[in-house]
Design a protein around this motif. Structure first.
Motif, mmCIF file in Angstrom:
data_model
loop_
_atom_site.group_PDB
_atom_site.id
_atom_site.type_symbol
_atom_site.label_atom_id
_atom_site.label_comp_id
_atom_site.label_asym_id
_atom_site.label_seq_id
_atom_site.Cartn_x
_atom_site.Cartn_y
_atom_site.Cartn_z
ATOM 1 N N LYS A 1 0.983 -1.381 0.144
ATOM 2 C CA LYS A 1 -0.040 -0.040 0.092
ATOM 3 C C LYS A 1 0.881 1.224 -0.205
ATOM 4 O O LYS A 1 1.911 1.296 0.675
ATOM 5 N N ALA B 1 -14.212 8.242 9.469
ATOM 6 C CA ALA B 1 -14.655 7.953 8.344
ATOM 7 C C ALA B 1 -14.094 6.417 7.837
ATOM 8 O O ALA B 1 -13.378 5.961 8.187
ATOM 9 N N SER B 2 -14.829 5.953 6.824
ATOM 10 C CA SER B 2 -14.349 4.672 6.250
ATOM 11 C C SER B 2 -12.876 4.796 5.889
ATOM 12 O O SER B 2 -12.587 5.931 5.009
ATOM 13 N N GLY B 3 -12.216 3.674 6.174
ATOM 14 C CA GLY B 3 -10.730 3.699 5.792
ATOM 15 C C GLY B 3 -9.791 4.697 6.840
ATOM 16 O O GLY B 3 -8.840 4.818 6.346
ATOM 17 N N SER B 4 -10.356 5.170 7.593
ATOM 18 C CA SER B 4 -9.627 6.052 8.592
ATOM 19 C C SER B 4 -8.660 5.290 9.409
ATOM 20 O O SER B 4 -7.545 5.821 10.046
ATOM 21 N N GLY B 5 -8.838 3.733 9.569
ATOM 22 C CA GLY B 5 -7.701 3.129 10.347
ATOM 23 C C GLY B 5 -8.431 2.527 11.605
ATOM 24 O O GLY B 5 -7.501 2.107 12.383
ATOM 25 N N LYS B 6 -9.777 2.606 11.655
ATOM 26 C CA LYS B 6 -10.301 2.190 12.930
ATOM 27 C C LYS B 6 -9.916 0.632 13.243
ATOM 28 O O LYS B 6 -9.391 0.151 14.262
ATOM 29 N N SER B 7 -10.291 0.062 12.278
ATOM 30 C CA SER B 7 -9.917 -1.734 12.343
ATOM 31 C C SER B 7 -8.507 -1.943 12.249
ATOM 32 O O SER B 7 -8.456 -3.050 13.265
ATOM 33 N N GLN C 1 -17.010 -7.468 12.318
ATOM 34 C CA GLN C 1 -17.923 -6.989 11.574
ATOM 35 C C GLN C 1 -18.804 -8.093 10.985
ATOM 36 O O GLN C 1 -20.168 -7.834 10.656
HETATM 37 N N1 LIG Z 1 -5.676 -6.332 4.566
HETATM 38 C C1 LIG Z 1 -5.543 -5.131 3.878
HETATM 39 N N2 LIG Z 1 -4.491 -5.001 3.039
HETATM 40 C C2 LIG Z 1 -4.113 -3.909 2.746
HETATM 41 N N3 LIG Z 1 -4.678 -2.937 3.058
HETATM 42 C C3 LIG Z 1 -5.708 -2.679 3.979
HETATM 43 C C4 LIG Z 1 -5.971 -3.940 4.510
HETATM 44 N N4 LIG Z 1 -6.934 -3.714 5.203
HETATM 45 C C5 LIG Z 1 -7.157 -2.361 5.360
HETATM 46 N N5 LIG Z 1 -6.111 -1.791 4.464
HETATM 47 C C6 LIG Z 1 -6.268 -0.488 4.226
HETATM 48 O O1 LIG Z 1 -5.857 0.203 5.508
HETATM 49 C C7 LIG Z 1 -6.415 1.535 5.474
HETATM 50 C C8 LIG Z 1 -7.372 1.454 6.783
HETATM 51 O O2 LIG Z 1 -8.174 0.503 6.789
HETATM 52 P P1 LIG Z 1 -9.109 0.246 8.054
HETATM 53 O O3 LIG Z 1 -10.103 -1.060 7.558
HETATM 54 O O4 LIG Z 1 -8.404 -0.057 9.275
HETATM 55 O O5 LIG Z 1 -10.297 1.372 8.316
HETATM 56 P P2 LIG Z 1 -11.583 1.461 8.759
HETATM 57 O O6 LIG Z 1 -11.547 2.925 9.597
HETATM 58 O O7 LIG Z 1 -11.741 0.446 9.893
HETATM 59 O O8 LIG Z 1 -12.795 1.620 7.806
HETATM 60 P P3 LIG Z 1 -13.943 0.968 7.919
HETATM 61 O O9 LIG Z 1 -14.994 1.726 8.655
HETATM 62 O O10 LIG Z 1 -14.686 1.082 6.353
HETATM 63 O O11 LIG Z 1 -14.224 -0.398 8.282
HETATM 64 C C9 LIG Z 1 -7.503 1.705 4.371
HETATM 65 O O12 LIG Z 1 -6.863 2.350 3.457
HETATM 66 C C10 LIG Z 1 -7.594 0.192 3.808
HETATM 67 O O13 LIG Z 1 -7.662 0.199 2.277
#
Ligand SMILES: Nc1ncnc2c1ncn2[C@@H]1O[C@H](COP(=O)(O)OP(=O)(O)OP(=O)(O)O)[C@@H](O)[C@H]1O
Length: 600
Positions: free
Chosen positions: A375, A398-404, A445
């Motif tokens: 990435k 927001a979605s993709g902000s890094g929470k998970s 989730q």
């Molecule tokens: N397995 C993975 N491999 C590569 N990149 C990843 C992977 N998982 C997440 N990402 C990237 O890391 C960044 C953060 O993702 P993350 O899932 O932590 O966000 P999030 O805030 O939990 O989003 P959401 O609310 O949509 O679940 C995003 O840009 C995503 O594309």
């Protein structure tokens, strides 16, 4: 080919190698038994061709006298029965060895498959997050099976036949060097010529089969996994057309390899008949046309040929199969090598048996950075997060902000590339990680449900006889599942169908929550865990979680801000860092982005 086979040998466990060595002993004894059965025909035919051999001083005459038989015919019958007895013993021995060889090949295959499955299951989260499960399933099942049936088993056959053919060739060579050398040379040269012609074709064919096989597995996983979308969009044809094509390619590839390994038999039979005619002419010529004197030699050669010809064919077939399917070995080679090191290392013990590391004050993510391989942008960028013990902490953004990703770090599924995770101000280490994980309950989730009963799904991964039914009932009650259970005739023993297809999204999530609660975890982490519940059920589940969480630490990711409204502290995450923290009311009062998220 030899290099790969040697490598495959080095991948065998010490036990498998010991068994192979014992089998090698059996193979050698089998070869001698076969030779004995060929040689035994000689004296019988010598007497058939010339009864006068039973008179005079030869060893046959002496044996006749010692036998006490009064007529040569009865002695001949005894000889015939003895030849049959030797043939019978040799045949039984060969059957036994072949059976042991097949069993050995199958056992090695099963062990390799188990080894790969174990290895994959012990790989870290990133390994699985970056790959595809269909590829792993294909390797641990289909490709290992190809290696077993079409590389290991043929190799065992090749090995046995090679020993037999070598011993037999040496014997007939001692009997008559000229005849033996010419015969053996003719056969080896014919097979070599054939093999050289088809070798390249077999290699490329094998690779094509591997590629198409992987594609078939991918299509099956994707097709069944996304069946709802496919039915709705009516796009089954896209999948079935590709599946047809891949299946045809696999069938054609395997058929061609099979054909190429069998077809030469007929050509070689022609060579064999030609050789027999030449042999008869040669022997008649060298023995001045005396049929009686050439009969024993002719019988021995004929019987040796009768045994060696199928052996040559088997060897050729085995080599073609190995050559045509080594691609399957190549596709699992790296994983097999890695799994060998892994098998030797001690496997991670189950969490149920370790003493949980229960935090007393706080859990802290300090300046953590995390970058997914491949990435461009980092997922976490110096994130700081403090979770006081016993508090309810919300993560929004927001979605993709890094929470998970932050939660995955907290769960110890991935390790920070920079920064630290501290439990009571002590950094997590490899030793403390299993103990830390033993005190966390996680509700993801997307909850995976096995095709098993609700009871087994709540106590996921616990052997049936070790499940504490009372604890399951308690967890189920806390997750508000008792209403559903009351409506099911089999209650906790109800099967939920693969991936829980027989349940609603909300029911699936409640089973996930019950699963986390079953472990009696002290830290509960919920990643969008209540997103599939309707508003009223969510409120009930959250109220219950709050009640059972009394004293427990709660971390939850939510898109719906109502979910985290009652949290003691809410952290706003943006581009991999925490941008603001506070209670719901504080954030509403001072943070515009938060107000927008809350639709206020
Ligand atoms: N397995 C993975 N491999 C590569 N990149 C990843 C992977 N998982 C997440 N990402 C990237 O890391 C960044 C953060 O993702 P993350 O899932 O932590 O966000 P999030 O805030 O939990 O989003 P959401 O609310 O949509 O679940 C995003 O840009 C995503 O594309």
């Amino acid at each position: 080919m030899v290099t790969q086979l040697r490598e495959l040998y080095s991948l065998l466990s010490p036990g498998q190698r010991r068994r192979l060595l014992r089998l090698q002993g059996l193979i050698i004894v089998m070869a001698f038994a076969e030779i004995a059965s060929v040689i035994a025909i000689g004296p019988f035919m010598a007497v058939v061709g010339d009864m006068s051999r039973l008179q005079g001083e030869g060893w046959l005459a002496q044996a006749y006298r010692l036998s006490g038989f009064d007529s040569p015919e009865r002695f001949l019958s005894l000889l015939g029965v003895s030849v049959l007895a030797v043939l019978l013993v040799a045949a039984m021995f060969s059957m036994y060895t072949t059976w042991r060889l097949s069993l050995y090949g199958a056992q090695v295959g099963a062990e390799l498959s188990s080894r790969l499955y174990r290895y994959y299951l012990h790989q870290p989260w990133l390994f699985h997050a970056g790959g595809s499960s269909s590829r792993l399933i294909n390797r641990a099942s289909q490709e290992v099976q190809r290696v077993t049936n079409r590389v290991i088993n043929p190799f065992m056959q090749l090995n046995a036949k090679l020993v037999m053919v070598t011993c037999m060739s040496l014997t007939i060579f001692l009997y008559n060097p000229v005849v033996a050398a010419s015969g053996i040379l003719i056969f080896i040269a014919s097979y070599l010529l054939l093999y050289k012609t088809v070798r390249r074709f077999l290699i490329s064919n094998g690779r094509r089969v591997s590629r198409s096989q992987a594609k078939r597995f991918k299509l099956m996983t994707e097709g069944f996994g996304g069946i709802k979308d496919l039915l709705l969009l009516r796009r089954q044809a896209t999948f079935t057309t590709q599946f047809d094509r891949a299946s045809q390619q696999v069938a054609r590839g395997q058929g061609v390899t099979q054909g190429l390994s069998e077809a030469p038999r007929y050509a070689i039979e022609m060579v064999a008949f030609g050789s027999v005619i030449l042999l008869v002419l040669y022997l008649l010529n060298s023995h001045q046309g005396n049929l009686g004197t050439i009969l024993p030699a002719l019988s021995i050669y004929a019987l040796a040929g009768f045994k060696m010809l199928p052996a040559y064919q088997k060897m050729y077939g085995a080599i073609s199969h190995i050559r045509g399917n080594l691609a399957a070995y190549e596709s699992i080679r790296e994983d097999l090598i890695a799994s060998q090191a892994h098998a030797e290392a001690e496997l991670v013990g189950t969490h149920d048996k370790v003493l949980p590391l229960v935090p007393q004050r706080s859990i802290r993510l300090e300046e953590v950075h995390f970058h997914y391989p491949g990435k461009r942008v980092a997922a976490l960028n110096g994130l700081n997060l403090t979770i006081p013990v016993g508090a309810r902490v919300g993560l929004v953004g927001a979605s993709g902000s890094g929470k998970s990703t932050a939660v995955d770090l907290l769960l110890g599924l991935i390790q920070p590339q920079q920064g630290r995770i501290l439990v009571d101000e002590r950094p997590l280490t490899e030793e403390t990680l299993p103990r830390w994980q033993a005190c966390i309950g996680f509700v993801p989730q997307h909850i995976f449900l096995a095709d098993a009963t609700i009871l087994e799904n709540v106590a996921f991964g616990v052997p049936r006889e070790e499940i504490d039914a009372g604890q399951v009932e308690e967890a189920v009650r806390m997750a508000q599942l008792d209403e559903l259970l009351a409506s099911l005739p089999d209650g906790l023993e109800t099967y939920v169908g693969e991936r829980g297809v027989q349940l609603s999204g909300g029911q699936r999530q409640r089973i996930g929550i019950a699963r986390a609660l079953y472990r009696n975890a002290q830290v509960l982490v919920l990643d969008e865990a209540t997103s599939a519940l309707d508003g009223i059920t969510e409120q009930r589940v959250m109220a219950d979680i709050a009640a059972i969480a009394g004293g427990k630490t709660l971390v939850m990711i939510a898109h719906r801000l109502t979910t985290v409204k009652d949290c003691d502290v809410i952290h706003m995450v943006d581009q991999g860092r925490v941008t603001d923290s506070g209670t719901y009311d504080e954030l509403v009062a001072r943070n515009v982005a938060f107000r927008m998220m809350a639709n206020l």
